[in-house]
Design a protein around this motif. Structure first.
Motif, PDB file in Angstrom:
ATOM      1  N   VAL A  59      18.433  -2.678  -5.244  1.00 40.77           N
ATOM      2  CA  VAL A  59      17.390  -1.950  -5.968  1.00 40.77           C
ATOM      3  C   VAL A  59      16.354  -1.417  -4.988  1.00 40.77           C
ATOM      4  O   VAL A  59      15.869  -2.151  -4.123  1.00 40.77           O
ATOM      5  CB  VAL A  59      16.712  -2.859  -7.018  1.00 40.77           C
ATOM      6  N   PHE A  60      15.993  -0.142  -5.160  1.00 39.78           N
ATOM      7  CA  PHE A  60      15.021   0.538  -4.300  1.00 39.78           C
ATOM      8  C   PHE A  60      13.859   1.051  -5.154  1.00 39.78           C
ATOM      9  O   PHE A  60      13.919   2.164  -5.674  1.00 39.78           O
ATOM     10  CB  PHE A  60      15.673   1.719  -3.574  1.00 39.78           C
ATOM     11  N   PRO A  61      12.786   0.277  -5.319  1.00 40.47           N
ATOM     12  CA  PRO A  61      11.616   0.810  -6.022  1.00 40.47           C
ATOM     13  C   PRO A  61      10.938   1.880  -5.169  1.00 40.47           C
ATOM     14  O   PRO A  61      10.770   1.704  -3.957  1.00 40.47           O
ATOM     15  CB  PRO A  61      10.701  -0.415  -6.173  1.00 40.47           C
ATOM     16  N   VAL A  62      10.575   2.986  -5.810  1.00 40.56           N
ATOM     17  CA  VAL A  62       9.821   4.053  -5.146  1.00 40.56           C
ATOM     18  C   VAL A  62       8.513   4.158  -5.920  1.00 40.56           C
ATOM     19  O   VAL A  62       8.399   4.927  -6.875  1.00 40.56           O
ATOM     20  CB  VAL A  62      10.584   5.386  -5.155  1.00 40.56           C
ATOM     21  N   VAL A  63       7.543   3.330  -5.536  1.00 44.12           N
ATOM     22  CA  VAL A  63       6.322   3.207  -6.328  1.00 44.12           C
ATOM     23  C   VAL A  63       5.091   3.216  -5.433  1.00 44.12           C
ATOM     24  O   VAL A  63       5.171   2.945  -4.223  1.00 44.12           O
ATOM     25  CB  VAL A  63       6.336   1.922  -7.196  1.00 44.12           C
ATOM     26  N   ASN A  64       3.962   3.476  -6.063  1.00 46.89           N
ATOM     27  CA  ASN A  64       2.690   3.622  -5.368  1.00 46.89           C
ATOM     28  C   ASN A  64       1.737   2.529  -5.840  1.00 46.89           C
ATOM     29  O   ASN A  64       1.333   2.521  -7.012  1.00 46.89           O
ATOM     30  CB  ASN A  64       2.114   5.013  -5.676  1.00 46.89           C
ATOM     31  N   LEU A  65       1.385   1.604  -4.958  1.00 45.47           N
ATOM     32  CA  LEU A  65       0.482   0.508  -5.291  1.00 45.47           C
ATOM     33  C   LEU A  65      -0.797   0.613  -4.471  1.00 45.47           C
ATOM     34  O   LEU A  65      -0.843   1.298  -3.455  1.00 45.47           O
ATOM     35  CB  LEU A  65       1.158  -0.839  -5.011  1.00 45.47           C
ATOM     36  N   ALA A  91      -1.264   1.880  -0.725  1.00 44.63           N
ATOM     37  CA  ALA A  91      -2.239   2.900  -0.333  1.00 44.63           C
ATOM     38  C   ALA A  91      -3.651   2.334  -0.345  1.00 44.63           C
ATOM     39  O   ALA A  91      -4.026   1.578  -1.243  1.00 44.63           O
ATOM     40  CB  ALA A  91      -2.157   4.088  -1.295  1.00 44.63           C
ATOM     41  N   ASP A  92      -4.433   2.722   0.666  1.00 44.33           N
ATOM     42  CA  ASP A  92      -5.810   2.221   0.742  1.00 44.33           C
ATOM     43  C   ASP A  92      -6.792   3.130   0.003  1.00 44.33           C
ATOM     44  O   ASP A  92      -7.998   2.944   0.065  1.00 44.33           O
ATOM     45  CB  ASP A  92      -6.248   2.061   2.204  1.00 44.33           C
ATOM     46  N   THR A  93      -6.242   4.103  -0.741  1.00 51.26           N
ATOM     47  CA  THR A  93      -7.109   5.057  -1.443  1.00 51.26           C
ATOM     48  C   THR A  93      -7.210   4.779  -2.937  1.00 51.26           C
ATOM     49  O   THR A  93      -7.820   5.539  -3.669  1.00 51.26           O
ATOM     50  CB  THR A  93      -6.588   6.490  -1.255  1.00 51.26           C
ATOM     51  N   GLY A  94      -6.612   3.704  -3.401  1.00 48.68           N
ATOM     52  CA  GLY A  94      -6.666   3.412  -4.833  1.00 48.68           C
ATOM     53  C   GLY A  94      -6.385   1.950  -5.104  1.00 48.68           C
ATOM     54  O   GLY A  94      -6.116   1.169  -4.194  1.00 48.68           O
ATOM     55  N   PHE A 120     -14.920  -7.565 -19.268  1.00 49.81           N
ATOM     56  CA  PHE A 120     -15.054  -6.266 -19.946  1.00 49.81           C
ATOM     57  C   PHE A 120     -15.008  -5.083 -18.971  1.00 49.81           C
ATOM     58  O   PHE A 120     -15.424  -3.979 -19.304  1.00 49.81           O
ATOM     59  CB  PHE A 120     -16.341  -6.216 -20.785  1.00 49.81           C
ATOM     60  N   VAL A 121     -14.475  -5.332 -17.787  1.00 53.04           N
ATOM     61  CA  VAL A 121     -14.286  -4.269 -16.802  1.00 53.04           C
ATOM     62  C   VAL A 121     -12.944  -3.594 -17.057  1.00 53.04           C
ATOM     63  O   VAL A 121     -11.932  -4.264 -17.311  1.00 53.04           O
ATOM     64  CB  VAL A 121     -14.335  -4.844 -15.367  1.00 53.04           C
ATOM     65  N   ARG A 122     -12.919  -2.259 -16.996  1.00 53.88           N
ATOM     66  CA  ARG A 122     -11.665  -1.530 -17.175  1.00 53.88           C
ATOM     67  C   ARG A 122     -10.846  -1.563 -15.891  1.00 53.88           C
ATOM     68  O   ARG A 122     -11.370  -1.353 -14.798  1.00 53.88           O
ATOM     69  CB  ARG A 122     -11.940  -0.074 -17.567  1.00 53.88           C
ATOM     70  N   PHE A 123      -9.565  -1.848 -16.051  1.00 56.68           N
ATOM     71  CA  PHE A 123      -8.678  -1.903 -14.897  1.00 56.68           C
ATOM     72  C   PHE A 123      -8.228  -0.487 -14.509  1.00 56.68           C
ATOM     73  O   PHE A 123      -8.249   0.432 -15.326  1.00 56.68           O
ATOM     74  CB  PHE A 123      -7.455  -2.762 -15.208  1.00 56.68           C
ATOM     75  N   PRO A 124      -7.799  -0.305 -13.250  1.00 58.05           N
ATOM     76  CA  PRO A 124      -7.347   1.019 -12.788  1.00 58.05           C
ATOM     77  C   PRO A 124      -6.112   1.490 -13.538  1.00 58.05           C
ATOM     78  O   PRO A 124      -5.323   0.688 -14.051  1.00 58.05           O
ATOM     79  CB  PRO A 124      -7.029   0.788 -11.303  1.00 58.05           C
ATOM     80  N   LYS A 125      -5.934   2.811 -13.570  1.00 54.05           N
ATOM     81  CA  LYS A 125      -4.769   3.404 -14.198  1.00 54.05           C
ATOM     82  C   LYS A 125      -3.616   3.539 -13.198  1.00 54.05           C
ATOM     83  O   LYS A 125      -3.820   3.491 -11.981  1.00 54.05           O
ATOM     84  CB  LYS A 125      -5.119   4.783 -14.766  1.00 54.05           C
ATOM     85  N   TRP A 126      -2.429   3.737 -13.749  1.00 53.85           N
ATOM     86  CA  TRP A 126      -1.240   3.971 -12.937  1.00 53.85           C
ATOM     87  C   TRP A 126      -1.374   5.278 -12.161  1.00 53.85           C
ATOM     88  O   TRP A 126      -1.951   6.254 -12.644  1.00 53.85           O
ATOM     89  CB  TRP A 126      -0.019   4.034 -13.848  1.00 53.85           C
ATOM     90  N   ARG A 127      -0.822   5.287 -10.940  1.00 48.79           N
ATOM     91  CA  ARG A 127      -0.808   6.495 -10.114  1.00 48.79           C
ATOM     92  C   ARG A 127       0.626   6.808  -9.711  1.00 48.79           C
ATOM     93  O   ARG A 127       1.374   5.928  -9.306  1.00 48.79           O
ATOM     94  CB  ARG A 127      -1.665   6.312  -8.848  1.00 48.79           C
TER      95      ARG A 127
END
Length: 331
Positions: A59-65, A91-94, A120-127
């Motif tokens: 399996v090869f995930p191609v994802v952005n974390l 990535a250090d930008t998100g 009650f903090v909103r979590f980041p969205k998917w990129r």
């Protein structure tokens, strides 16, 4: 239309492999109002890829974390499952996304939120991945047997197109149909899986390419597989115990793709009947998973080796003793 006796031939790698991109997030599960949540890798893309790796497929995930604690946790989960992580970007930008599940096991109901119930903090969205990710993974995209996607972006469509040109089965499981790129993504798909609760309610069969294999899930009413004029309904499998239905759709996909990959390795191709057989196996796997908390609760409770044995020897045969043990535990 894909004929039922058609063969989708291609010289596969020695072991048919999977690549995929889309929603990968931390699942944070609050069960029965407990203040100490469980955390696991989640998101449909993440669940399907991780489960297939745990079952022994390349399996090869191609994802952005994001370069944060959540991103490093997700990366570690992929590594521990045996995934090839060279295309997992930190990535250090998100920041990495988190999905909160509030679960009531007594009623087997759940809801999702992107807000932490404690702070009650909103979590980041998917990129999405970008074009650079696709460029780096290009040779792998040309060699995999299956490409999975559950989200849409320009770069994801480029990856889908690359894999399809090389002969891969492109499995598309969209969460919504409102993206302007959606129609282009649909043209890339070999198999489209639609839920009546999300994207499926906005897409009519007569608007789809007759060559596309369409799987429509109907919740507790089962699912339907169609291709042109061929249509078959599969009633839902009976769950031995229902604690959490989250991840049921991902288990259906996992069981389906596991069967396709096994037969592809043995025979060198896949055929339409494999989709019929695969969804039936996936439904039974999903029913068993409902007895546990979390999208991969069955894997965590029984172990990946036992799930592998179930799928190899037949879910119905191997799981009978397992179901008996579940029932004895619940007494």
């Amino acid at each position: 239309m894909v004929q039922s006796d058609s063969r989708h031939a291609r010289l596969p790698p020695a072991r048919p492999a999977v690549a995929g991109t889309g929603l990968t997030a931390v699942d944070r599960i609050y069960s029965d109002a407990h203040t100490s949540p469980k955390e696991a890798l989640g998101g449909s893309c993440g669940n399907v890829l991780l489960s297939l790796a745990m079952l022994g497929h390349p399996v090869f995930p191609v994802v952005n974390l994001g370069d944060d604690d959540h991103g490093r946790f997700l990366f570690g989960e992929f590594e521990r499952a045996g995934c090839e992580t060279r295309y997992v970007s930190i990535a250090d930008t998100g920041s990495s996304p988190v999905i909160v599940q509030i679960l009531d096991t007594a009623s087997a109901t759940h809801r999702f939120t992107s807000t932490c119930p404690q702070t009650f903090v909103r979590f980041p969205k998917w990129r999405s991945i970008d074009h650079e990710h696709v460029y780096k993974a290009a040779e792998t995209l040309k060699s995999v047997s299956v490409f999975y996607a559950d989200r849409v972006s320009e770069s994801i469509i480029l990856a889908m197109e690359e894999a399809k040109r090389a002969g891969a089965l492109v499995f598309f499981e969209p969460a919504s149909a409102d993206d302007p790129l959606f129609a282009r993504a649909m043209r890339c798909a070999t198999v489209v899986k639609l839920s009546d609760e999300t994207a499926g309610k906005h897409i009519a069969d007569d608007g789809l390419d007759p060559e596309t294999i369409v799987i429509r899930t109907h919740g507790g009413c089962g699912l339907t597989v169609s291709n042109g004029k061929v249509r078959r309904h599969f009633p839902a499998s009976l769950a031995p115990q229902v604690v959490d239905t989250c991840g049921s759709g991902d288990m259906v996909t996992t069981g389906l793709l596991d069967l396709v990959l096994k037969r592809w390795r043995r025979e060198g191709y896949w055929k339409f009947e494999d989709i019929f057989d695969g969804v039936a196996v996936g439904q039974r796997l999903a029913a068993l998973n409902c007895a546990f908390t979390g999208a991969r609760g069955l894997f965590q409770a029984a172990g990946a080796g036992h799930v592998r044995e179930m799928l190899d020897r037949g879910v119905d045969e191997v799981c009978s003793a397992f179901v008996t043990s579940l029932e004895s535990r619940s007494r």
